[in-house]
Design a protein around this motif. Structure first.
Motif, PDB file in Angstrom:
ATOM      1  N   ASN A 271      13.517  12.278 -17.108  1.00  0.00           N
ATOM      2  CA  ASN A 271      12.076  12.524 -17.179  1.00  0.00           C
ATOM      3  C   ASN A 271      11.722  13.991 -17.012  1.00  0.00           C
ATOM      4  OD1 ASN A 271      11.643   9.847 -17.494  1.00  0.00           O
ATOM      5  ND2 ASN A 271      11.012   9.467 -15.363  1.00  0.00           N
ATOM      6  N   GLU A 272      12.754  14.869 -16.856  1.00  0.00           N
ATOM      7  CA  GLU A 272      12.438  16.252 -16.551  1.00  0.00           C
ATOM      8  C   GLU A 272      11.661  16.914 -17.651  1.00  0.00           C
ATOM      9  OE1 GLU A 272      16.125  18.072 -15.661  1.00  0.00           O
ATOM     10  OE2 GLU A 272      16.295  17.177 -13.690  1.00  0.00           O
ATOM     11  N   GLY A 273      11.815  16.463 -18.874  1.00  0.00           N
ATOM     12  CA  GLY A 273      11.105  17.091 -19.978  1.00  0.00           C
ATOM     13  C   GLY A 273       9.746  16.482 -20.256  1.00  0.00           C
ATOM     14  N   VAL A 274       9.329  15.531 -19.427  1.00  0.00           N
ATOM     15  CA  VAL A 274       8.067  14.830 -19.663  1.00  0.00           C
ATOM     16  C   VAL A 274       7.004  15.374 -18.733  1.00  0.00           C
ATOM     17  CG1 VAL A 274       6.942  12.584 -19.758  1.00  0.00           C
ATOM     18  CG2 VAL A 274       9.386  12.782 -20.250  1.00  0.00           C
ATOM     19  N   GLU A 275       5.855  15.707 -19.287  1.00  0.00           N
ATOM     20  CA  GLU A 275       4.752  16.170 -18.443  1.00  0.00           C
ATOM     21  C   GLU A 275       4.137  14.955 -17.769  1.00  0.00           C
ATOM     22  OE1 GLU A 275       1.887  18.550 -20.349  1.00  0.00           O
ATOM     23  OE2 GLU A 275       3.335  19.999 -21.112  1.00  0.00           O
ATOM     24  N   VAL A 276       4.437  14.788 -16.496  1.00  0.00           N
ATOM     25  CA  VAL A 276       3.925  13.661 -15.723  1.00  0.00           C
ATOM     26  C   VAL A 276       3.191  14.216 -14.517  1.00  0.00           C
ATOM     27  CG1 VAL A 276       4.478  11.590 -14.440  1.00  0.00           C
ATOM     28  CG2 VAL A 276       5.842  12.224 -16.439  1.00  0.00           C
ATOM     29  N   SER A 277       1.913  13.936 -14.442  1.00  0.00           N
ATOM     30  CA  SER A 277       1.152  14.391 -13.288  1.00  0.00           C
ATOM     31  C   SER A 277       1.346  13.409 -12.155  1.00  0.00           C
ATOM     32  CB  SER A 277      -0.344  14.485 -13.629  1.00  0.00           C
ATOM     33  OG  SER A 277      -1.071  14.774 -12.463  1.00  0.00           O
ATOM     34  N   GLU A 278       1.868  13.909 -11.038  1.00  0.00           N
ATOM     35  CA  GLU A 278       2.049  13.067  -9.868  1.00  0.00           C
ATOM     36  C   GLU A 278       0.964  13.321  -8.833  1.00  0.00           C
ATOM     37  OE1 GLU A 278       5.942  13.643  -8.397  1.00  0.00           O
ATOM     38  OE2 GLU A 278       6.933  12.968 -10.235  1.00  0.00           O
ATOM     39  N   VAL A 279       0.075  14.225  -9.121  1.00  0.00           N
ATOM     40  CA  VAL A 279      -0.987  14.546  -8.164  1.00  0.00           C
ATOM     41  C   VAL A 279      -2.027  13.427  -8.163  1.00  0.00           C
ATOM     42  CG1 VAL A 279      -2.846  16.150  -7.576  1.00  0.00           C
ATOM     43  CG2 VAL A 279      -0.633  17.012  -8.439  1.00  0.00           C
TER      44      VAL A 279
ATOM     45  N   PHE B 205       0.868  -1.172   0.000  1.00  0.00           N
ATOM     46  CA  PHE B 205       0.000   0.000   0.000  1.00  0.00           C
ATOM     47  C   PHE B 205       0.909   1.228   0.000  1.00  0.00           C
ATOM     48  CE2 PHE B 205      -3.690  -2.475   1.111  1.00  0.00           C
ATOM     49  CZ  PHE B 205      -4.754  -1.701   0.690  1.00  0.00           C
ATOM     50  N   THR B 206       0.806   2.040  -1.039  1.00  0.00           N
ATOM     51  CA  THR B 206       1.675   3.214  -1.100  1.00  0.00           C
ATOM     52  C   THR B 206       1.020   4.292  -1.943  1.00  0.00           C
ATOM     53  OG1 THR B 206       3.880   4.015  -1.692  1.00  0.00           O
ATOM     54  CG2 THR B 206       2.909   2.315  -3.100  1.00  0.00           C
ATOM     55  N   MET B 207       1.401   5.510  -1.652  1.00  0.00           N
ATOM     56  CA  MET B 207       1.013   6.615  -2.512  1.00  0.00           C
ATOM     57  C   MET B 207       1.902   6.576  -3.762  1.00  0.00           C
ATOM     58  SD  MET B 207      -1.430   8.014  -0.935  1.00  0.00           S
ATOM     59  CE  MET B 207      -1.602   9.565  -1.793  1.00  0.00           C
ATOM     60  N   PRO B 208       1.497   7.210  -4.848  1.00  0.00           N
ATOM     61  CA  PRO B 208       2.349   7.243  -6.049  1.00  0.00           C
ATOM     62  C   PRO B 208       3.744   7.771  -5.733  1.00  0.00           C
ATOM     63  CG  PRO B 208       0.158   8.072  -6.536  1.00  0.00           C
ATOM     64  CD  PRO B 208       0.219   7.921  -5.051  1.00  0.00           C
ATOM     65  N   LYS B 209       4.754   7.124  -6.297  1.00  0.00           N
ATOM     66  CA  LYS B 209       6.127   7.554  -6.034  1.00  0.00           C
ATOM     67  C   LYS B 209       7.058   6.887  -7.027  1.00  0.00           C
ATOM     68  CE  LYS B 209       6.982   3.910  -2.588  1.00  0.00           C
ATOM     69  NZ  LYS B 209       7.358   3.639  -1.175  1.00  0.00           N
ATOM     70  N   HIS B 210       8.305   7.363  -7.038  1.00  0.00           N
ATOM     71  CA  HIS B 210       9.333   6.738  -7.859  1.00  0.00           C
ATOM     72  C   HIS B 210       9.920   5.562  -7.092  1.00  0.00           C
ATOM     73  CE1 HIS B 210       9.277  10.688  -9.991  1.00  0.00           C
ATOM     74  NE2 HIS B 210       9.450   9.876 -11.039  1.00  0.00           N
ATOM     75  N   ILE B 211      10.132   4.451  -7.824  1.00  0.00           N
ATOM     76  CA  ILE B 211      10.619   3.240  -7.173  1.00  0.00           C
ATOM     77  C   ILE B 211      11.650   2.550  -8.054  1.00  0.00           C
ATOM     78  CG2 ILE B 211       8.438   2.802  -5.961  1.00  0.00           C
ATOM     79  CD1 ILE B 211       7.976   0.562  -8.133  1.00  0.00           C
TER      80      ILE B 211
END
Length: 1011
Positions: free
Chosen positions: A940-948, A738-744
């Motif tokens: 990934n800095e140039g990629v529009e990724v919604s983490e909300v 169980f986790t919130m969205p994150k980088h793994i």
């Protein structure tokens, strides 16, 4: 066509003008037959249709007589022409009035002006006419308005006019007073059937009784007849009447009703008393021990001795049908010696001397100041009160029992004596149970989980008490029906049975209830079950396993199966469904995650098979006259019958019964093909030809049992003593990530990491091999996005995630920034038509990454038009069905491993590390991984990724990864609930229950349902 006649108002003129039967001999309370010669009128088993019964041979039970007897009620009417009587007739067996609606539609063809005759047999209707006149020749009739209605056989007919205008039919429905010749000489069984309704009590007619202070031994005890023959030869059966519950302490010999051979009163003339006393033992039905029985010596006044003659304890019982009364006659009465006392001194095993009285009736005798019970001393009854006895204190039509109908009850067997086996009832006080494995058919108490132990009570139409039908709930089969009488202690008599009803307290809910195991949560895809022994003898930690030869056995070690519900068989008894919650049988296919089905083969052996020709039952049928189609159904289904406890089951195999619409001239899609599953032998296919080999009928009606020596599964027929019980339980809910969205980063237990190569294939590589392959640490990093935390507003047991990684734009190759999603390529491997090999490795489906983007809460937009989902090319997955599920993964705690070590699951398959390639495999092959937090990769800095992420909770909205952003929450009316700047990466904002709209700065507004 004759006119259809419907009754109007009462025509007293027509009634008074009729020539009725001579009713001077008809009295209210008497019984009669409604008949034509030997054809007697009865009520059909549906309790409404009129039928006739052939009485050319006498019935063998009193219930057979009762079905054809009708109690007369005489009702006096007055008209201008004078007084006259009409009659009501109430059936003795069901307590129903002969009441029918006065209408003849639909009619049979007839010439103009002739009688209008209904085409249908008359049926009882409590709202119909119940008052009748009777003509000697034309039978029962009634005049209403300008018409006269009468019976033509069992059909209602009518003419315009009076009874004089009626032409007598071939079978008019007539009646006449019964006489003393209408009688039944009772055997022991018939006597016991008669007195059952009052528990064996006997009373004189019309509440006549002895005077206060005198003993009436008939009402003092309850009686049970024992068949006897022998001492005096006569055509009538000889009965011993035993006082129920009164026996000797040593040999349990019964106390019998006797004419007292030891005492006579000194009145003139002297009279015999009745007493109860014993013989040496219980009488033998064939009379073989009568001489020995008479050898018991009685002492009188401590010096005189005598013996009891067997004949003084034998009686004949004759039932007179007219008034439902019995005459008891003693076989022998003793000779009087002297003026005050008498003793019998002859050979007790033979007939008494010629001057001894035989055939004396049990009567009440009125002396000067008192009434006593005695035996008549002459064949004449002069000076005696009429010797008629009834099995009730006061005569009342119908039963005395009052039962609340349309409810579920448990039923206890309260018979003290088992007449069919001539012994005490060993199941006295036990509850009936018709569950297939229960050979005894009794329980210590009713069971709420066991519908086979439940019964439904229905009141007989047209009655308010005393007449009921009790049906088994599981099948609708009638268990008891007819007049019901109340006894003490709440017992109820139905015919020769005594029962007690116990309210099951099962509430009516207006929804289907299920017989056997019922897995309700089929919305949870790929739920698995463990089936294990519930037998202490076999060991409760034993599970069903497949052996090398595909046969089945019990072994230690948990094995999981899928239960696919393949059929729901309804209980088709309409009366049951109208009264209580309807029932249905759940039928399941039992299969493994590998697609193997549990079957019973033609030899009765159980096995697992993945061969469609073995696990399918196939039929062929015609359509459009000559075209042929085939259809397949699972060959062996299983139903789970709760036995002994709510969580223990007998597993019963059931088999398809296919029906194809008879009209096969239609198009294929218009031909109705249905299939139900049944354990009983019978027609297996209707209007179709069986292609596969069905299970022989001899192997049906069976259950799964276990060989106690080998543990192998076997087949046994239902009703055998041996049966085996199984637990059926859902797979234990696994611990999961169980986790919130994150980088793994996903690391295997041998220090390797999941990554993606240039072909977007998922690999597992060691860290020291990275640089050689030109990988960087960022190639191990993925974005873990929640695909599903809740379902239907509730948190799911195992949340699902998307595993993604962003790809930056490349101006050289003119590739836009995009996001790749991890994907189970099994469906593409099976259905791709171009470059199919790209989806497999080592003969297993690959795990690959496909370009896609989120579309709403549950869907994805997949790039390109070559992706195959569910066998079809698609660009948009609009609903969260099988296709989108191929992109969703669970992280389940691995069994017997340290906390935080996971298996990655997709559907019912697992991710497997096969030679450094991620492929799809089974649970036992699953790779074990840990999930490590990681920094966002610079690529990934140039990629529009919604983490909300927005998650609805109870009374709140949870917003992650929106720190520093403004959020506005409104309800569906546009009213603002919150307007604030998020100050943390995991914020919780209170919100009312209902639908809310959450707008986070820089994001699309989303809806959420707050509980």
């Amino acid at each position: 066509m004759a006119a259809v006649l419907v009754a109007g108002g009462l025509s007293t003129t027509a009634m008074a003008a009729a020539g009725p039967v001579d009713d001077s001999k008809l009295e209210s309370g008497d019984f009669t037959y409604l008949a034509n010669s030997d054809e007697k009128l009865v009520i059909g088993s549906d309790q409404k249709t009129l039928e006739t019964k052939d009485f050319s041979s006498a019935p063998t039970t009193l219930a057979g007589y009762d079905a054809a007897l009708w109690k007369i009620t005489k009702i006096k009417k007055t008209s201008q022409q004078g007084d006259f009587n009409v009659y009501q007739f109430r059936n003795k067996a069901t307590n129903q009035l002969l009441a029918v609606k006065l209408q003849t539609a639909p009619t049979t063809a007839a010439s103009a002006g002739a009688a209008s005759v209904s085409a249908n047999v008359a049926v009882l209707d409590g709202a119909g006419n119940s008052e009748w006149l009777c003509d000697q020749d034309k039978g029962l009739y009634i005049s209403k308005g300008d018409s006269t209605f009468y019976f033509d056989g069992l059909k209602l007919a009518a003419v315009k006019g009076t009874i004089a205008d009626v032409t007598a039919g071939a079978k008019p429905l007539t009646f006449s007073a019964l006489t003393t010749s209408d009688k039944v000489v009772l055997t022991a069984d018939l006597f016991n059937e008669l007195v059952k309704k009052t528990g064996g009590k006997l009373f004189f007619n019309n509440s006549k009784n002895v005077s206060t202070g005198e003993e009436n031994i008939l009402t003092k005890y309850s009686w049970e007849a024992i068949q006897g023959e022998g001492v005096v030869t006569a055509s009538a059966p000889k009965l011993f009447l035993a006082a129920k519950g009164k026996t000797t302490s040593i040999n349990k010999a019964p106390y019998l009703l006797m004419v007292d051979s030891l005492y006579s009163d000194d009145v003139t003339p002297a009279y015999n008393k009745l007493t109860v006393d014993t013989l040496a033992a219980a009488p033998a039905a064939d009379g073989s021990n009568f001489a020995a029985l008479a050898a018991v010596v009685k002492k009188i006044n401590k010096k005189n001795t005598t013996t009891r003659p067997v004949g003084t304890a034998q009686f004949t019982a004759t039932l007179f049908l007219k008034n439902d009364s019995v005459a008891l006659a003693a076989l022998q009465a003793p000779k009087v010696i002297g003026s005050t006392k008498f003793f019998y001194t002859g050979d007790a095993s033979t007939a008494m001397a010629s001057d001894d009285l035989t055939g004396g009736n049990v009567v009440l005798r009125k002396l000067s100041n008192t009434v006593v019970l005695t035996v008549s001393t002459t064949t004449s009854l002069a000076g005696y009160i009429e010797p008629l006895i009834q099995p009730y204190a006061t005569q009342s039509m119908g039963g005395t029992a009052e039962i609340t109908p349309n409810k579920i009850y448990y039923v206890a067997d309260m018979r003290t004596w088992d007449a069919s086996n001539n012994k005490a009832n060993p199941y006295y006080g036990k509850f009936y149970d018709y569950n297939f494995p229960n050979q005894a058919k009794y329980l210590n108490e009713g069971q709420a989980f066991n519908v086979f132990s439940q019964f439904v009570v229905f009141a007989t139409p047209g009655t308010d008490k005393g007449s009921y039908t009790i049906k088994t709930r599981y099948s609708g089969k009638t268990a008891w029906t007819g007049v019901a009488d109340s006894l003490e202690n709440g017992n109820i008599v139905f015919g020769s049975d005594t029962i007690k009803l116990v309210d099951a307290n099962i509430e009516y809910k207006g929804e289907t209830q299920y017989i056997g195991y019922h897995a309700t949560d089929f919305a949870l895809k790929n739920k698995q079950f463990k089936i294990q022994s519930a037998s202490p003898l076999l060991g409760e930690d034993m599970f069903i396993h497949m052996k090398k030869d595909s046969s089945m056995t019990l072994k230690a070690g948990e094995v999981l199966y899928t239960l696919d519900r393949i059929n729901v068989v309804p209980n088709e008894d309409a009366a049951i469904e109208d009264a209580v919650d309807p029932l249905a049988w759940d039928v399941y296919a039992i299969k493994t995650s590998k697609g193997e089905y549990l079957i019973m083969d033609a030899n009765g052996n159980y096995a697992l098979t993945a061969d469609p020709e073995k696990y399918n039952y196939t039929v062929s049928y015609n359509y459009e006259t000559s075209e042929v189609a085939t259809k397949s159904f699972i060959a062996t289904g299983f139903t789970f019958i709760p036995t002994e406890a709510a969580d223990k089951y007998v597993i019963m195999p059931v088999f398809p019964r296919v029906k194809v619409a008879a009209d096969q001239t239609k198009k294929l899609n218009e031909i109705a093909v249905s299939c139900e599953y049944s354990s009983v032998p019978g027609q297996t296919a209707e209007n179709a030809t069986v292609v596969s080999t069905p299970v022989p009928d001899a192997l049906k009606n069976s259950m799964i049992t276990v060989n106690t020596n080998s543990g192998d599964l076997e087949n046994s027929l239902l009703g055998k003593v041996k049966y085996d019980l199984f637990y059926v339980a859902e797979e234990d809910d696994p611990q999961s990530l169980f986790t919130m969205p994150k980088h793994i980063q996903i690391e295997t237990t041998n220090n390797q990491f999941v990554t993606v190569n240039a072909k977007n294939e998922a690999l597992v590589v060691a860290e020291n091999a990275l640089k050689a392959a030109n990988y960087t640490a960022e190639d191990f990093t993925f974005w873990l996005d929640t695909a599903k935390y809740n379902r239907n507003g509730e948190t799911v047991v195992t949340p699902e995630y998307y595993v993604t990684r962003g790809v930056a734009a490349d101006t050289t190759t003119k590739v836009d920034a995009h996001r790749l999603y991890m994907y189970n390529a099994a469906d593409s491997a099976a259905n791709a038509t171009v470059n199919k090999e790209q989806y497999t490795a080592f003969e297993s489906a690959r795990v690959i990454f496909r370009e896609a983007q989120r579309y709403g809460a549950d869907s994805l937009i997949v790039a390109g038009d070559t992706l195959t989902i569910d066998g079809k090319k698609t660009t948009v997955i609009a609903k969260p069905k099988a296709g989108v599920n191929d992109f969703r993964f669970n992280f389940l705690q691995a069994k017997d491993e340290a906390t935080g070590v996971y298996n990655i699951k997709n559907g019912d398959k697992y991710l497997r590390n096969l030679n450094g390639v991620l492929v799809i495999g089974e649970a036992e092959e699953a790779a074990m991984v840990t999930v490590n937090a990681a920094e966002a990769p610079t690529a990934n800095e140039g990629v529009e990724v919604s983490e909300v992420t927005v998650i609805a909770q109870n009374g709140a909205v949870r917003i992650a990864n929106a720190e520093g952003k403004k959020v506005v929450i409104t309800n569906i009316l546009g009213q603002t609930i919150a307007n604030t700047v998020i100050t943390s990466s995991d914020a919780v904002i209170a919100a009312p229950a209902g639908v809310v709209v959450v707008a986070v700065e820089g994001e699309e507004a989303v809806k959420a349902i707050v509980k």
